[in-house]
Design a protein around this motif. Structure first.
Motif, PDB file in Angstrom:
ATOM      1  N   LEU A 134     -43.478 -66.481 -21.939  1.00 42.94           N
ATOM      2  CA  LEU A 134     -42.602 -66.792 -23.049  1.00 42.94           C
ATOM      3  C   LEU A 134     -41.193 -66.338 -22.543  1.00 42.94           C
ATOM      4  CD1 LEU A 134     -41.714 -67.035 -26.053  1.00 42.94           C
ATOM      5  CD2 LEU A 134     -42.384 -64.673 -26.275  1.00 42.94           C
ATOM      6  N   PHE A 135     -40.156 -67.402 -22.622  1.00 46.48           N
ATOM      7  CA  PHE A 135     -39.029 -67.116 -22.056  1.00 46.48           C
ATOM      8  C   PHE A 135     -38.072 -66.925 -23.359  1.00 46.48           C
ATOM      9  CE2 PHE A 135     -40.245 -69.542 -18.486  1.00 46.48           C
ATOM     10  CZ  PHE A 135     -39.553 -69.209 -17.355  1.00 46.48           C
ATOM     11  N   LEU A 136     -37.441 -65.813 -23.440  1.00 45.22           N
ATOM     12  CA  LEU A 136     -36.400 -65.367 -24.546  1.00 45.22           C
ATOM     13  C   LEU A 136     -35.045 -65.725 -23.976  1.00 45.22           C
ATOM     14  CD1 LEU A 136     -38.066 -62.080 -25.697  1.00 45.22           C
ATOM     15  CD2 LEU A 136     -38.429 -64.335 -26.576  1.00 45.22           C
ATOM     16  N   THR A 137     -34.388 -66.409 -24.481  1.00 42.57           N
ATOM     17  CA  THR A 137     -32.943 -67.077 -24.118  1.00 42.57           C
ATOM     18  C   THR A 137     -31.989 -67.132 -25.243  1.00 42.57           C
ATOM     19  OG1 THR A 137     -34.312 -68.573 -22.873  1.00 42.57           O
ATOM     20  CG2 THR A 137     -31.924 -69.275 -23.005  1.00 42.57           C
ATOM     21  N   GLY A 138     -30.569 -66.755 -24.823  1.00 46.30           N
ATOM     22  CA  GLY A 138     -29.465 -66.742 -25.758  1.00 46.30           C
ATOM     23  C   GLY A 138     -28.361 -67.744 -25.279  1.00 46.30           C
ATOM     24  N   ASP A 139     -27.185 -67.700 -25.236  1.00 48.08           N
ATOM     25  CA  ASP A 139     -26.110 -68.036 -24.512  1.00 48.08           C
ATOM     26  C   ASP A 139     -25.758 -69.410 -25.105  1.00 48.08           C
ATOM     27  OD1 ASP A 139     -24.239 -68.642 -22.102  1.00 48.08           O
ATOM     28  OD2 ASP A 139     -25.502 -70.339 -21.912  1.00 48.08           O
ATOM     29  N   ILE A 140     -26.222 -70.435 -25.587  1.00 53.72           N
ATOM     30  CA  ILE A 140     -26.040 -71.639 -25.799  1.00 53.72           C
ATOM     31  C   ILE A 140     -25.610 -71.749 -27.336  1.00 53.72           C
ATOM     32  CG2 ILE A 140     -28.159 -72.725 -26.706  1.00 53.72           C
ATOM     33  CD1 ILE A 140     -27.572 -74.957 -24.764  1.00 53.72           C
ATOM     34  N   HIS A 141     -25.730 -70.805 -28.107  1.00 58.53           N
ATOM     35  CA  HIS A 141     -25.228 -70.688 -29.497  1.00 58.53           C
ATOM     36  C   HIS A 141     -25.894 -71.443 -30.477  1.00 58.53           C
ATOM     37  CE1 HIS A 141     -20.638 -69.516 -27.774  1.00 58.53           C
ATOM     38  NE2 HIS A 141     -21.843 -68.954 -27.339  1.00 58.53           N
TER      39      HIS A 141
END
Length: 547
Positions: A432-439
């Motif tokens: 499971l990749f948990l990701t942010g950054d791209i809004h």
């Protein structure tokens, strides 16, 4: 895709805020802002990096009026800390604040009981504020190593721009945390933004003003910016309600940072990059509830956590060790396969770390998007050019890459995915990749050579601008909705995209499934805005997305 439902109800944010701020010296009937201004603990409390027997406790003391964040002023002051349950105090100690660490305190509370909810507080022991008590925080330890664990509830957040809007998403998160509905907050970067006032706002302009007013470049600047953020009562309550596990992205230093510089850094006007990045990282460690993992490498932030036999969480640092992102002309002539995002030392650590894991799930704390994004077809629609620009398509030819994300580091991504495939074959685990950054909101299959490895969940921004602000159009405008359709059609591995939402996400992890919810803020201009669970997906090990 792209629908924003009207919430049937909303949680009481005022109750959550007062619960956080009122359990210590601040009375439940006092207005939070007034009470905080009068308290020497005016930046709240926080906890983080939970282990089965330990957790980091954090606060910041203002020993005198002139000792503002970044000032370098204020007398050393004694503070007593306590961590306790209903049965009494479990651990305590006395420490001293000093200006050299901006009067911040990070306590590694040890010898705790696994899988236990604790509360904690701080008390001033000398000086003019003797006897003053901090707000009371709530935290919890991880389950015992290897113990059967059936569930883990994670809030996922990223990208909080002070000027773009209020932090209603944090208030909603806090209400759930105080209600005992969350075990952990994973924050994937862009906790602050470095810009000067008015340089990066939403479509309505600045909702509120940055402090300091200029771009942050020095240690004092970064300390002052963190201190200003931490005056927000919603953010304070979110920190106080549950333990956080955090990593930085680029805006904690400067936009599109890499190991040798940043897009938003001018060495001629702003000095050497090494000095700026060192100052930013020092302030980050001072102001966040993070455990130092290597005394010989004090800037190292990549680290891992276990939650019984259910989940192994690896937090990756995707800024400090990466090469500079290349432009599209270099890409067209062939991207070097030696270009790295992780760096060799971090990759070797990750290889050893994952080889020693035994959990049902690998969770990767991942600050930039892992899933490939074919955005070339956006350029077939003239009205979608602003969307292509926002998502990082770098040329009129429509190169299908945001080169600052994993798409720009394809060889490194493939090497990492091969490592995760090895874990999958050995342990039967999904990733499971948990990701942010791209809004913006995304859910995607992650595959290697056509073989599913797991999934990626990308949360929207807490408040930083996204597509509707870019276009100065309402939420769910026709351009955004068309772009979502075009992206979905060109990327069959992408199972959800919403380009206009703000908020955060919750992942409810079970032994064989992951339930994902995206929670959306109705109005960034309203600090008490409704926040509602607006979209849901379910993943099952062995089957993938089933909804």
């Amino acid at each position: 895709m792209g629908t924003h439902a009207t919430p049937p109800r909303q949680l009481s944010r005022r109750q959550a805020l007062l619960g956080a701020l009122g359990l210590g010296a601040i009375g439940l009937g006092a207005a939070p802002a007034d009470a905080l201004a009068a308290s020497p603990f005016r930046h709240g409390v926080a906890s983080g990096d939970p282990l089965p027997d330990a957790v980091i406790l954090w606060t910041r003391l203002t020993p005198s009026p002139e000792a503002t964040p970044g000032s370098g002023l204020g007398a050393d002051t004694g503070v007593r800390w306590e961590i306790f349950t209903a049965a009494g105090v479990t651990a305590s100690g006395t420490v001293r604040t000093h200006a050299g660490s901006d009067h911040t305190l990070r306590i590694d509370a040890r010898n705790l009981t696994p899988a236990t909810v604790y509360h904690y507080r701080f008390t001033v022991t000398d000086g003019p504020h003797t006897g003053a008590v901090s707000p009371t925080g709530r935290t919890q330890t991880a389950p015992p190593a290897g113990a059967r664990t059936d569930s883990l509830r994670i809030a996922l957040a990223s990208c909080a721009n002070w000027e773009s809007g209020f932090f209603a998403a944090y208030a909603d998160l806090a209400a759930r945390g105080w209600n005992g509905d969350l075990d952990l907050v994973v924050f994937l970067g862009d906790y602050i933004y470095e810009y000067a006032r008015g340089e990066y706002t939403g479509k309505a302009g600045a909702t509120r003003a940055h402090e300091p007013p200029w771009e942050t470049t020095t240690l004092g600047d970064y300390r002052a910016r963190y201190g200003h953020y931490r005056t927000d009562p919603a953010l304070q309550s979110a920190h106080a309600c549950a333990p956080w596990i955090m990593v930085w992205d680029d805006h904690e230093t400067a936009d599109n940072s890499w190991r040798g510089g940043a897009t938003n850094h001018d060495a001629t006007a702003e000095g050497p990059w090494a000095e700026r990045s060192d100052a930013a990282r020092r302030a980050y460690f001072e102001w966040q509830p993070i455990r130092r993992v290597a005394e010989t490498d004090r800037d190292r932030i990549y680290r891992s956590f276990d939650f019984g036999d259910l989940a192994h969480l690896s937090m990756m640092d995707l800024r400090t060790h990466r090469d500079e992102a290349i432009d599209h002309m270099h890409w067209l002539t062939g991207a070097p396969t030696t270009r790295t995002m992780l760096g060799e030392q971090q990759y070797r650590w990750l290889e050893e770390d994952l080889d020693g894991a035994h959990a049902r799930w690998n969770i990767m704390g991942n600050s930039v998007m892992m899933a490939p994004l074919n955005a070339a077809t956006l350029n077939q629609h003239e009205q979608l050019n602003p969307v292509a620009e926002f998502l990082g398509v770098r040329s009129a030819e429509g190169i299908p890459l945001n080169l600052d994300q994993w798409d720009g580091f394809g060889a490194d991504r493939t090497r990492l995915l091969h490592l995760l495939r090895r874990q999958q074959l050995a342990r039967g685990c999904d990733t499971l990749f948990l990701t942010g950054d791209i809004h913006t909101e995304w859910a995607s299959w992650i595959t290697l050579e056509g073989v599913p490895l797991g999934l990626e969940v990308v949360c929207a921004s807490i408040s930083a601008p996204n597509i509707d602000e870019q276009l100065n159009l309402p939420v769910d405008n026709p351009v955004s909705l068309l772009a979502e359709t075009v992206i979905a059609n060109a990327n069959p591995h992408i199972r959800h995209v919403d380009l206009d939402a703000h908020g955060y996400s919750i992942v409810r992890l079970g032994r064989d499934s992951a339930e994902m919810s995206w929670l959306r803020v109705s109005d960034l201009g309203d600090p008490g805005s409704a926040v509602v669970e607006s979209f849901h997906k379910r993943w099952e090990i062995g089957r993938g997305f089933v909804s």
